[in-house]
Design an enzyme around this catalytic site. Structure first.
Site, PDB file in Angstrom:
ATOM      1  N   ASP A  24      -8.346  47.656   6.506  1.00 35.68           N
ATOM      2  CA  ASP A  24      -7.905  46.841   5.371  1.00 35.68           C
ATOM      3  C   ASP A  24      -7.094  47.677   4.387  1.00 35.68           C
ATOM      4  O   ASP A  24      -7.548  47.968   3.268  1.00 35.68           O
ATOM      5  CB  ASP A  24      -9.125  46.204   4.673  1.00 35.68           C
ATOM      6  CG  ASP A  24      -9.791  45.158   5.540  1.00 35.68           C
ATOM      7  OD1 ASP A  24      -9.088  44.517   6.346  1.00 35.68           O
ATOM      8  OD2 ASP A  24     -11.016  44.982   5.418  1.00 35.68           O
ATOM      9  N   LYS A  75      -6.753  34.498  11.777  1.00 40.42           N
ATOM     10  CA  LYS A  75      -7.413  33.185  11.564  1.00 40.42           C
ATOM     11  C   LYS A  75      -6.425  32.020  11.623  1.00 40.42           C
ATOM     12  O   LYS A  75      -6.240  31.281  10.651  1.00 40.42           O
ATOM     13  CB  LYS A  75      -8.171  33.170  10.236  1.00 40.42           C
ATOM     14  CG  LYS A  75      -9.260  34.219  10.132  1.00 40.42           C
ATOM     15  CD  LYS A  75     -10.094  34.078   8.881  1.00 40.42           C
ATOM     16  CE  LYS A  75     -11.226  35.070   8.795  1.00 40.42           C
ATOM     17  NZ  LYS A  75     -10.805  36.475   8.594  1.00 40.42           N
ATOM     18  N   ILE A  79      -1.372  22.907  13.982  1.00 36.46           N
ATOM     19  CA  ILE A  79      -1.397  21.936  15.078  1.00 36.46           C
ATOM     20  C   ILE A  79      -1.422  22.708  16.404  1.00 36.46           C
ATOM     21  O   ILE A  79      -0.970  23.868  16.459  1.00 36.46           O
ATOM     22  CB  ILE A  79      -0.201  20.951  15.018  1.00 36.46           C
ATOM     23  CG1 ILE A  79       1.129  21.703  15.050  1.00 36.46           C
ATOM     24  CG2 ILE A  79      -0.306  20.051  13.790  1.00 36.46           C
ATOM     25  CD1 ILE A  79       2.334  20.793  15.222  1.00 36.46           C
TER      26      ILE A  79
HETATM   27  O1  C5P Z   1     -15.259  46.354   3.800  1.00 32.77           O
HETATM   28  P1  C5P Z   1     -16.199  45.481   4.573  1.00 32.77           P
HETATM   29  O2  C5P Z   1     -17.126  46.206   5.524  1.00 32.77           O
HETATM   30  O3  C5P Z   1     -16.910  44.466   3.708  1.00 32.77           O
HETATM   31  O4  C5P Z   1     -15.170  44.681   5.513  1.00 32.77           O
HETATM   32  C1  C5P Z   1     -15.545  43.641   6.231  1.00 32.77           C
HETATM   33  C2  C5P Z   1     -14.369  43.052   6.971  1.00 32.77           C
HETATM   34  O5  C5P Z   1     -14.840  41.872   7.630  1.00 32.77           O
HETATM   35  C3  C5P Z   1     -13.191  42.605   6.088  1.00 32.77           C
HETATM   36  O6  C5P Z   1     -11.987  42.856   6.779  1.00 32.77           O
HETATM   37  C4  C5P Z   1     -13.393  41.107   5.928  1.00 32.77           C
HETATM   38  O7  C5P Z   1     -12.185  40.382   5.906  1.00 32.77           O
HETATM   39  C5  C5P Z   1     -14.153  40.729   7.188  1.00 32.77           C
HETATM   40  N1  C5P Z   1     -15.044  39.572   7.052  1.00 32.77           N
HETATM   41  C6  C5P Z   1     -16.120  39.522   6.201  1.00 32.77           C
HETATM   42  N2  C5P Z   1     -16.932  38.451   6.127  1.00 32.77           N
HETATM   43  C7  C5P Z   1     -16.678  37.422   6.905  1.00 32.77           C
HETATM   44  C8  C5P Z   1     -15.598  37.436   7.782  1.00 32.77           C
HETATM   45  C9  C5P Z   1     -14.797  38.536   7.841  1.00 32.77           C
HETATM   46  O8  C5P Z   1     -16.381  40.452   5.488  1.00 32.77           O
HETATM   47  N3  C5P Z   1     -17.494  36.400   6.862  1.00 32.77           N
END
Ligand code: C5P
Length: 252
Positions: A24, A75, A79
């Site tokens: 990220d 994500k 359509i």
């Molecule tokens: O930094 P962290 O460990 O919180 O990162 C978690 C990753 O998982 C991020 O890229 C976030 O977009 C993704 N994510 C999340 N929760 C979700 C779905 C995806 O934290 N429910």
């Protein structure tokens, strides 16, 4: 686990293969520093909309050049014909897994699978694993009711997961707390990708319902996604190694 829904990809065997690092960052230089430091320590890199919009195929080449794989977390929700077209491009980029919103419906996911099935693949390179996203964790009961959904979030997530897998998705992105119920309801071999992973020593940041990597794997996670606990560590490679050691303790 059966590799039935991995579309020909080998299931993770080593604890390290289960760890997905969430890349990220928004600049290719920062991505390069992290990919070079972490490629031998993690199983895959998750690329999201921020980095993909800024660095696109450069970042894919960077990760593949280090001998690692990509989970493209864009994500998709559109359509069927549009998402199927996007899936084709994702496959051309040699992506290992990618996400679509299960809320796009069974027809949308079937169109993706049909498109992937019609592609001429590079020998030895299976098509990407399609993962369904259910209800974003940023939603709460009030916000789903505002849309007009009057069912509990857990029921909505279960319905969307079933629709995704019925449409042909190989797996689901789920919180560690949802995995056990989903595993019981979905076919053998369904892949579960679980974010929201923290060790007891980590800051929780904005994640509310967290689990350790070991707990998530014991609950049924095929892969765990970890971002900040690795990226913000003084020594990211050592932080990744500690998570891999935790996964190795899992009783599975
Ligand atoms: O930094 P962290 O460990 O919180 O990162 C978690 C990753 O998982 C991020 O890229 C976030 O977009 C993704 N994510 C999340 N929760 C979700 C779905 C995806 O934290 N429910």
């Amino acid at each position: 686990m059966s590799d039935g829904r991995l579309f020909g990809h080998a299931p993770p065997k080593e604890p390290r293969e289960r760890l997905i690092f969430a890349l990220d960052v928004d600049h290719i230089d920062e991505a390069e520093r992290l990919v070079k430091a972490l490629a031998p320590h993690v199983g895959m890199f998750k690329v999201g909309p921020r980095l993909f919009t800024s660095a696109g195929s450069l970042v894919m080449d960077l990760i593949h050049g280090m001998g690692s794989s990509v989970f493209l977390d864009l994500k998709f929700h559109d359509i069927p014909v549009s998402v199927a077209g996007a899936a084709r491009e994702v496959a051309r980029l040699r992506t290992k897994m990618f996400t679509v919103h299960g809320m796009g419906g069974k027809k949308m996911i079937q169109a993706v699978l049909r498109e992937l099935g019609q592609m001429t693949l590079i020998p030895g390179l299976p098509p990407p694993i399609v993962l369904g996203v259910t209800i974003l964790t940023s939603h709460d009961q009030e916000s789903v009711e505002a849309i007009g959904f009057d069912r509990p979030i857990s029921e909505l997530a279960m319905r969307i997961a079933k629709i995704s897998v019925d449409g042909g998705a190989g797996g689901i992105v789920a919180s560690g707390h949802e995995v056990t119920a989903l595993k019981d309801a979905l076919p053998e071999g369904t892949v579960f990708v679980v974010p929201g992973i923290r060790s007891a020593a980590d800051e929780v940041q904005d994640q509310s319902r967290v689990m350790t990597a070991r707990q998530a794997v014991e609950a049924g996670a095929t892969y765990v996604v970890v971002g900040r606990p690795i990226r913000l560590a003084k020594d990211p490679a050592a932080a990744a190694d500690r998570i891999v050691e935790d996964i190795a303790q899992a009783n599975v």
